[in-house]
Structure formats: structure tokens, C-alpha cells
Design an enzyme around this catalytic site. Structure first.
Site, short mmCIF file in Angstrom:
data_model
loop_
_atom_site.label_atom_id
_atom_site.label_comp_id
_atom_site.label_asym_id
_atom_site.label_seq_id
_atom_site.Cartn_x
_atom_site.Cartn_y
_atom_site.Cartn_z
N SER A 122 -1.35 6.80 -0.94
CA SER A 122 -1.80 5.41 -0.81
C SER A 122 -1.84 4.72 -2.16
CB SER A 122 -3.21 5.36 -0.19
OG SER A 122 -3.18 5.59 1.19
N HIS A 144 -10.25 0.20 0.16
CA HIS A 144 -8.90 0.77 0.08
C HIS A 144 -7.85 -0.30 -0.21
CE1 HIS A 144 -5.18 2.72 1.67
NE2 HIS A 144 -5.76 3.83 1.27
N ASP A 193 -3.41 -3.69 4.90
CA ASP A 193 -4.41 -2.69 4.53
C ASP A 193 -5.77 -3.10 5.09
OD1 ASP A 193 -5.82 -0.63 2.87
OD2 ASP A 193 -3.87 -0.50 1.90
#
Length: 774
Positions: free
Chosen positions: A552, A217, A142
Site C-alpha cells: 500500500s 490509510h 482509498d
């Protein structure tokens, strides 16, 4: 502290390939894939890569300068800067499986775990039976991690697992001591990105050239799956509670392969960097690998090595690592699901039984409950307007949200504005709010399609979403009085009844566009309004935490569940975990109500929305029977998909000869049956393995799709100490006389304690390969 306005679309949208135009004779990064490694010594493997490149380029010096990565742990291959002619020469070599140009990609809780039945207060559940996932390692590919986040504290966490071989790599504002017994690994991979973007200024970039997370994220996904306990967390007072991940004592390993590009205002992930991250994770000893990444439609076949995630995942699964991927955010359109390889667990996003109602009181005292994340002060009764031309002027007026900027400022100044939009993008909300604010307005009410999760405004400006029906009620009130007024109160948190569970609008849907007989997605999990840790650099961060939505977020929910199951069943295969999750999933919400799928219009959810259903951790811990798969089953799939013998041989590392005639893809031992082109009667086979009580008897229950006849033989399966695996056949025929859409049913094996359920999806195709646009 670095500050940057990061658009939320980055965490809501899965991978978009960035097209880069270059001269054909210019060197660019190519990935040279050699299949399964032929030697256990990684140094020997790397040396063979350098020798191959030296032979091509003529010198070791040139080879060293050209080499970007050597893939030497999970599989064999390398990334290097090559011209098109050099790449073609390598591709013609018998040792090379495939050569492909690098490409760039962008990216795809307090209530979640109680909603899924994993309450800390219950001493006899999966969470506590597994010591909360202790000794299991979850890897994340990620945007990195914010190591100081409270979600990664190691309070109460034991020694680092003995099978861990990785480490923490120092870099910009990241040192090895940022890791602890919870965050045990952190590496970053940027060589592929830099080789393709020589103008990228690492000094001026707002991203950190290290494993540290800039946009948040990666921090968010890691804390969802394996975050530690953090008490009393909320988002500006909303969604409050004690925060934790699904497996709060599991260990976390971060592999940063995605980088913020200032010029784009977006994140790019190089394929070569992603593959290197996967290669390293296999060496380091992760047990579960979570990727909230993917490709765009049209997809490459899983047997095409240009599907880098599928290729890397194949090798990871062959080594016993469970790979969990986001299914994509291109819903509710059909055939948009991503990461469809049968060895990957593909996850759809659903809502929780939680919402944020925001009271809107009209001047006639009618109260409407909209949805928002508004945490500012109550806006007392204020003038309410819908911009429209009453016929007294030639000025332009518009009540369309995207065109509010066309209205004279005086129309909106000092007022709350009602507007309507058919736009499905989240920006329809934020732009409408910005137009009203710029004109001096005090708030905005946005009427939109009730099936679309448009992200509410993220600041303290009153910005509330309602559907068209309620929007029309507000409009009729405005037109009924000379001085319409409205009051907007702060949002509240509502949990439980009457909030129903739905498959999120944005969640990508099946059927599988590349291999329609393979059901995707596999499973659904909460992925809407998920509160978790983030980077303080994120513009929407509140105290290092944020509410985000997307597949996600759903993928790490499943990764966390899998980590708990891995702790309970350490010897299960990756396919066994997928089977346990699919066959025990919820097909109704916690209140026994049907689960709907958002879209136009809302409908009862089916397997193309959420696979087997919503993940049910407690039931998955004791599935009774599993549909297991191993290397032989994946080879069966590769053969049935048309991959040639030599390519399969190099991929799996063993000499492989596909049978003639080829085995049907319908016989792949999946925990589902999907027949996309039924015309004549077909018979397929499945094998189940008993992982429950040794002496067990299961009887079949068939819930056939409409107009489809399903006959199972035998109807009873008997297991004992000598018989642990039993095969059965399923004969399927249709009564339909025309081409139909898919109809859905279920095949259930029950012993009164377990209901081992697989979805059955059948489409009749009397005229094959026919597209009907009517």
C-alpha cells in the site's frame, strides 16, 4: 476528536473479500456492466440505464429506488439492487456484457526520495526538471484524506490545472473550502456499501460520512505520492528529516470508497463504490490513478469482468490514465501477486537503506543490536528471564511468544522476558508485549524468523525483535548464570551502509497465477517503515504522522515517480511509462550490492520478487527505447487469453474479431519475456520505439537463463528520422531434459549511454501441466 483502536493489519493487508450470506430471493446490489459507453453525453448514458432498469422492474419509480450508481464517464453500466432472477434476466440481454454481485473488500517520506535519487538539493534532476510534478493530477481511491494535514499545504503551488473538471464534495466535517490548490478534489462513494449493509448506522459510525479520513490509510498514501514539503518531521525522534511526496507540486484528488466498520474493526470497500470512484476519476481529469487495493487468491482472469479493478483500469488506460496498484501482502509465498492485468503497473515492496537498531546489553557486556521503534527511557540493567520448566515444579512455563500468558505472573513481573516465535503475523509481537505488560514485566525480547518484518511495538514499552541466532545467544547467556540481567536502550536511526536493500517478506510474489506469461509484479519500490501523514484519529498517529509498511505504501511511491515522468513526457502512453520504469530499474542497491528477497531462506531477488528491479526515477526519465502498447496490444492479449469476440467488442467499443489461429500471448509487447511452459523451441516478437537521440544504434546483449538458449535477430537496431520503431525476434530453446523451476536472465539493448533491460524468465516443462510437490 474521535478515538478508535485501529489494528495495523488494515494497512498491511490487501483486499479480503467479505462473504455475505443472503437468501437467494432477497435483493442485493449487482453491477451491470455494458462495456464502452456508446454516447458522449453522460446524461444520455444515465437515461439509457434507467430505461433498461425500468423495463425490467416495470416502473420508473421502482427503477429509481433500485438504482445505486450509473457509470457514465469512463464506461457504461450501473449498480442496482436486484434479486437473483432479475439479475439473470439482465445477464441474458444482448446489450449486457456481464452482471456480477457486489462484494466487499478490505484495504491491502523523509528518506525514500533521497534514497531513490530525487534530492531537492540537486538542481539538475527529474524532480526539478519537472517543477516537481506541477500540473499533474494524481487520484487516490482509498479511505479518504485529512485535509488539514501539513502535507497538503499549497505553499508555492500554482493555479489549479486547466484540465481539471472535478470538485470537492461536502459531507460530515468536510466542506468544499477544505480543498486548496494542492488538494483539488475530494469525493466519497458509499451507496453500494449502504445498500449491502442496511443496518449500518451512519450516525453512530466512527467513520466520517464524507471524504474525511478516519483511519489514515488514504492520507498516508496520498502524502507519499504527492505531499507538500513539511520540515523537521519524525516519529518520536526516529526517521527524522524534511517530509515530502515524490511529486510535491502535483495535485491530489481523493475518492473515498472504503469505510470503517465498527463491528468488524476493519475497513470494507464495495466493488460498486470502487467502480464509481474510477468512473468519476476518468471524468474529472486525473493523470495518474493509485489504488492500494486488490483481491484474494484465486484471482479472476483479467478478461473476467468480476475483476472490477482490472475492468475499471482498462477503461482508464484507454483514456491515457496511468493506473498503479499495490501487488499484495501475501509474500513470500509464490504465485500470490495481485492486480495482474497487463495494463496495470503492479508494485512490490522493498526496504530502504534505513533501520532502527536498538541496543541490548547483556550482563556479560555483550551488545546485540535488535530492531524496534522504542522511544522510551533507557531500561537499566534488569532481571532477564526465559520462561521454562527447570524440572522442580508441575507448573506450566512457556517461552513461546504466543503462550506467554500461560506463565505465572511472578515469572515475568519486574523482568525483561525472552521468547521465541515462528508466527509470521505481526500480532505475535504485540501480543507478546501485552502478555508481559499484563504480568508486570518491564520489557520483551522477541526472537523470530530473520526474514519476517514483524511490526515492532508501537508504544513506549521496550519490545525488541532479534533473529533466532541472536536469540539463542541470549538464551545461552541466561542459562549460564544465576542472575541474568539486560539493559535496553532507545532505538536509533541508521541510514546508509551497512544497511542493505531487500524485497520485503510480506510483498506478494510471482509468477502470475492467472496468466503466467505476464510478468508480475512489474517493479519494486520502498514500502517498509515509510513515514508519512495520517489521520489524527489513528491510534498510532504522532502529531498527524505515522510509520507504516505494505505494498500500500510502495504503490504511491511509483505513482509519485510516474507523476514526474508524466510532467516530462505528457504525450507518452501509459505503457510507455511502465516500460521506462521497468527497463531502467536498479537490480543492485545504491552501494552496488545485490538486492536480496526476505523469506525462508533469504535469497538473491529475481523478477518474481520485484519485476524489473527497484524504480530508478532519473534513468526512467531517459530510457532510450520503450516497449510501447496501445489498444491493439491489449486486444491481442484479450484474444490470446480466450475472451470471445462479442465480449471484447463491447469492452473496447469497436468490432473485434480475433485471428485464427489466435496470436500467442508471448507476443504481447511487454517489457519482459516470461515463458512458463517451454518444451519445444519458440520464437516471439517485440517492437521497440526510439524516444532518445534520433540517430541511434543499439546492439543486443543476452544474459540467458541457465540451460536456456536465446537468439535475437537482428542483433543491431538502427534508428533515424524515418525509422522510429523496429521489431526483433527472440528464439528460445531449452537444453534441460526434465521439468525445471524458473531460471532468470536478461535481454539488453545498449547504445553505450542506455542499457534497455528486460527480464527473461523461463521454465522448462517437458511434461506439461504437471504438479511436482517434491
Amino acid at each position: 476528536m474521535r478515538n478508535c483502536r485501529v489494528l495495523l493489519v488494515l494497512v498491511l493487508s490487501l483486499v479480503i473479500v467479505l462473504n455475505v450470506v443472503r437468501a437467494s430471493d432477497e435483493s442485493k446490489v449487482h453491477i451491470v456492466y455494458l462495456g464502452e459507453k456508446q454516447h458522449d453525453d453522460p446524461e444520455f448514458v444515465s437515461e439509457s440505464h434507467h430505461q433498461m432498469l425500468s423495463s425490467l422492474l416495470g416502473s420508473k419509480v421502482d427503477a429509481h429506488e433500485s438504482m445505486v450508481y450509473s457509470y457514465r464517464h469512463g464506461f457504461s453500466g450501473f449498480a442496482a439492487k436486484l434479486t437473483e432472477s432479475q439479475a439473470k434476466k439482465l445477464a441474458d440481454s444482448p446489450e449486457v456484457v456481464h452482471v456480477m454481485a457486489d462484494s466487499f473488500y478490505e484495504l491491502a517520506t523523509t528518506r525514500t526520495w533521497d534514497y531513490l535519487g530525487l534530492s531537492v538539493a540537486n538542481p539538475n534532476n527529474l524532480l526539478n526538471d519537472t517543477n516537481m510534478g506541477d500540473q499533474v493530477i494524481i487520484g487516490f481511491i482509498d479511505t479518504g484524506v485529512w485535509p488539514e494535514s501539513e502535507s497538503f499545504n499549497d505553499n508555492g503551488v500554482g493555479p489549479i490545472p486547466s484540465h481539471w473538471k472535478g470538485g470537492c464534495e461536502s459531507g460530515e466535517k468536510f466542506i468544499s473550502t477544505n480543498c486548496n490548490r494542492k488538494l483539488i478534489g475530494a469525493k466519497y462513494f458509499i451507496n453500494g456499501f449502504l445498500a449491502e449493509n442496511e443496518g449500518f448506522n451512519t450516525t453512530e459510525s466512527r467513520d466520517y460520512i464524507s471524504a474525511r479520513d478516519f483511519i489514515g490509510h488514504g492520507t498516508h498514501t496520498a502524502s507519499i505520492a504527492g505531499g507538500s514539503f513539511v520540515p523537521n518531521i519524525s516519529y518520536k525522534g526516529l526517521a527524522g528529516g524534511n517530509l515530502r511526496g515524490g511529486a510535491p507540486r502535483a495535485r491530489i484528488a481523493i475518492y473515498k470508497a472504503c469505510w470503517y466498520v465498527d463491528q468488524l474493526g476493519a475497513v470494507a470497500c464495495s466493488s460498486s463504490d470502487i467502480l464509481k470512484a474510477m468512473d468519476e476519476s476518468m471524468h474529472d481529469g486525473v493523470d495518474v490513478l493509485s489504488l492500494s487495493l486488490g483481491a484474494q487468491i484465486p484471482l479472476y482472469p483479467e478478461t473476467d469482468l468480476r475483476d472490477r479493478i482490472a475492468t475499471g483500469a482498462f477503461h482508464a488506460v484507454a483514456k491515457g490514465i496511468i493506473v498503479v496498484c499495490a501487488g499484495g501482502n501475501s509474500g513470500p509465498a509464490a504465485q500470490t501477486v495481485l492486480n495482474t492485468a497487463p495494463w496495470i503497473i503492479t508494485v512490490a515492496a522493498t526496504t530502504l537503506d534505513r533501520s532502527f537498531p536498538t541496543p541490548i546489553t547483556l550482563g556479560n557486556r555483550k551488545v546485540i543490536l535488535g530492531q524496534a521503534l522504542y522511544t522510551g527511557q533507557e531500561l537499566g540493567f534488569t532481571s532477564l528471564v526465559y520462561p521454562e520448566n527447570a524440572g522442580f515444579t508441575n507448573e506450566t512455563f512457556s517461552g513461546v511468544c504466543e503462550r506467554l500468558n500461560l506463565n505465572p505472573n511472578r515469572t515475568m513481573a519486574g523482568k525483561v522476558v525472552l521468547c521465541f516465535t515462528t508466527n509470521t503475523l505481526f500480532t505475535a509481537v504485540s501480543r507478546a508485549a501485552s502478555y508481559v505488560k499484563a504480568a508486570g514485566g518491564l520489557g520483551v525480547i522477541i526472537a523470530r524468523n530473520p526474514g519476517y518484518n514483524l511490526t515492532p511495538c508501537r508504544d513506549d514499552f521496550p519490545c525488541v525483535a532479534i533473529d533466532y541466532e541472536l536469540g539463542t545467544d541470549v538464551l545461552l547467556y541466561i542459562r549460564s548464570t544465576r542472575s541474568p540481567v539486560v539493559k535496553i536502550q532507545p532505538s536509533r536511526t541508521l541510514v546508509g551502509q551497512p544497511v542493505g536493500t531487500k524485497v520485503a517478506t510480506f510483498s506478494s510474489r510471482g509468477p502470475n497465477s492467472i496468466s503466467p506469461a505476464i510478468l508480475k509484479p512489474d517493479i519494486g519500490a520502498p514500502g517498509v517503515s515509510i513515514l508519512a501523514a495520517t489521520s489524527p484519529d489513528s491510534n498510532s498517529s504522532v502529531g498527524g504522522f505515522d510509520i507504516l509498511a505494505g505494498t500500500s505504501m510502495a504503490a504511491p511511491v511509483v505513482a509519485g515517480v510516474v507523476a514526474l515522468l508524466k510532467a516530462l513526457h505528457p504525450n507518452w502512453s501509459p505503457a510507455a511509462f511502465r516500460s521506462a520504469i521497468v527497463t531502467t530499474a536498479w537490480r543492485t542497491d545504491p552501494f552496488g550490492e545485490q538486492i536480496f528477497a526476505e523469506g525462508s531462506s533469504r535469497k538473491v531477488a529475481d523478477p518474481f520478487d520485484y519485476g524489473g528491479g527497484i524504480v530508478n526515477p532519473e534513468k526512467a526519465a531517459d530510457p532510450g527505447l520503450i516497449y510501447d502498447m496501445g489498444p491493439r496490444d491489449y486486444i491481442l492479449y484479450l484474444c490470446s487469453a480466450g475472451y470471445n469476440d462479442s465480449s471484447i467488442t463491447q469492452l473496447v467499443g469497436n468490432v473485434t474479431v480475433c485471428s485464427t489461429p489466435k496470436t500467442s500471448v508471448l507476443d504481447v509487447n511487454l517489457p519482459s519475456i516470461t515463458i512458463p511452459d517451454l518444451k519445444d523451441e519458440v520464437t516471439l516478437t517485440r517492437t521497440v520505439t526510439n524516444v532518445g537521440t534520433v540517430d541511434s544504434v543499439y546492439k543486443v546483449v543476452v544474459e540467458p537463463p541457465l540451460g536456456i538458449q536465446v537468439v535475437v535477430a537482428p542483433e543491431t537496431l538502427v534508428f533515424n528520422s524515418k525509422t522510429k520503431n523496429v521489431s526483433f525476434t527472440v528464439r528460445v530453446s531449452t537444453t534441460h531434459k526434465i521439468n525445471t523451476g524458473f531460471y532468470f536472465g536478461n535481454l539488453i539493448w545498449t547504445d553505450s549511454m542506455h542499457n534497455v533491460t528486460i527480464p527473461v524468465s523461463v521454465r522448462t516443462q517437458i511434461l506439461q501441466n504437471y504438479y511436482d510437490e517434491n
